[in-house]
Design a protein around this motif. Structure first.
Motif, PDB file in Angstrom:
ATOM      1  N   PHE A  58       0.806  -1.222   0.000  1.00 21.44           N
ATOM      2  CA  PHE A  58       0.000   0.000   0.000  1.00 21.44           C
ATOM      3  C   PHE A  58       0.842   1.276   0.000  1.00 21.44           C
ATOM      4  O   PHE A  58       0.288   2.387   0.008  1.00 21.44           O
ATOM      5  CB  PHE A  58      -0.953   0.002   1.205  1.00 21.44           C
ATOM      6  N   TYR A  59       2.180   1.131  -0.019  1.00 22.51           N
ATOM      7  CA  TYR A  59       3.065   2.298   0.185  1.00 22.51           C
ATOM      8  C   TYR A  59       2.897   3.370  -0.896  1.00 22.51           C
ATOM      9  O   TYR A  59       2.706   4.553  -0.581  1.00 22.51           O
ATOM     10  CB  TYR A  59       4.517   1.830   0.259  1.00 22.51           C
ATOM     11  N   LEU A  62      -0.285   5.145  -0.545  1.00 18.11           N
ATOM     12  CA  LEU A  62      -0.272   5.963   0.671  1.00 18.11           C
ATOM     13  C   LEU A  62       0.432   7.298   0.412  1.00 18.11           C
ATOM     14  O   LEU A  62      -0.077   8.361   0.809  1.00 18.11           O
ATOM     15  CB  LEU A  62       0.428   5.179   1.796  1.00 18.11           C
ATOM     16  N   THR A  92      -7.493   1.229  12.468  1.00 17.97           N
ATOM     17  CA  THR A  92      -7.022   1.640  11.137  1.00 17.97           C
ATOM     18  C   THR A  92      -8.059   1.325  10.069  1.00 17.97           C
ATOM     19  O   THR A  92      -8.325   2.143   9.185  1.00 17.97           O
ATOM     20  CB  THR A  92      -5.689   0.914  10.814  1.00 17.97           C
ATOM     21  N   THR A 110      -9.520   1.601   4.711  1.00 20.40           N
ATOM     22  CA  THR A 110      -8.237   1.636   5.423  1.00 20.40           C
ATOM     23  C   THR A 110      -7.283   2.655   4.798  1.00 20.40           C
ATOM     24  O   THR A 110      -6.515   3.304   5.501  1.00 20.40           O
ATOM     25  CB  THR A 110      -7.607   0.226   5.404  1.00 20.40           C
ATOM     26  N   ASN A 111      -7.335   2.789   3.497  1.00 21.00           N
ATOM     27  CA  ASN A 111      -6.434   3.749   2.839  1.00 21.00           C
ATOM     28  C   ASN A 111      -7.079   5.123   2.656  1.00 21.00           C
ATOM     29  O   ASN A 111      -6.523   5.983   1.990  1.00 21.00           O
ATOM     30  CB  ASN A 111      -5.920   3.184   1.512  1.00 21.00           C
ATOM     31  N   ARG A 112      -8.239   5.326   3.249  1.00 25.00           N
ATOM     32  CA  ARG A 112      -8.897   6.645   3.278  1.00 25.00           C
ATOM     33  C   ARG A 112      -9.469   6.802   4.677  1.00 25.00           C
ATOM     34  O   ARG A 112     -10.681   6.905   4.858  1.00 25.00           O
ATOM     35  CB  ARG A 112     -10.032   6.725   2.238  1.00 25.00           C
TER      36      ARG A 112
END
Ligand code: CMP
Length: 144
Positions: A58-59, A62, A92, A110-112
């Motif tokens: 996910f880096y 992110l 998270t 999770t990524n927002r």
């Protein structure tokens, strides 16, 4: 014990006009905002802040997300501030977050996930120093 922790309202939280709502939750919970700034992170800054995640799947997403718009960065101070902030934020993954937490109420994925909070005393020290000099931190004084 009284602790300090680093909090970030991420670009999704800023664009959803949640700064005031989130600050209100901090203040209601007894977490004092002792430093704050709005920043448009550069790629270099985001990569430096999230260096521990380099190489994870996910880096790249992110880094792109965290540089997509302004963030609000603050130092919170209070009793057990690190855990207290994490409790206010929720987990998270917002799907697992307890009702009434910031992520349960406002995050979509999770990524927002609207906000960041330091996860331990050592991380808090490093993350606070990443964004603030000592003289930018303004502990409370009594005012007459
Ligand atoms: P944060 O506390 O800012 O720290 C790293 C961030 O990576 C995390 O919040 C999430 O927003 C994001 N992220 C995206 N995907 C994942 C994942 N699968 N696991 C953990 N964190 C993720």
């Amino acid at each position: 014990a009284i602790q300090r922790t680093l909090s970030i309202i991420k670009p999704d939280g800023v664009v959803k006009d949640l700064i005031g709502t989130i600050y209100s939750r901090f203040e209601t919970a007894g977490l004092k905002i002792v430093a704050a700034k709005m920043l448009q992170l550069t790629t270099e800054q985001a990569e430096g802040f999230y260096a521990e995640h380099k190489g994870k799947p996910f880096y790249d997403g992110l880094i792109a997300f965290m540089t997509a718009g302004p963030v609000m960065v603050q130092v919170l101070e209070g009793e057990n501030a690190i855990a207290a902030n994490r409790e206010i934020m929720g987990t998270t993954n917002p799907d697992e977050a307890a009702r009434g937490t910031i992520r349960a109420d406002f995050a979509t994925a999770t990524n927002r996930n609207i906000c960041h909070g330091s996860d331990a005393p050592e991380t808090a020290s490093r993350e606070i120093a990443f964004f603030f000099t000592d003289s930018e931190i303004c502990p409370r004084r009594e005012v007459v």
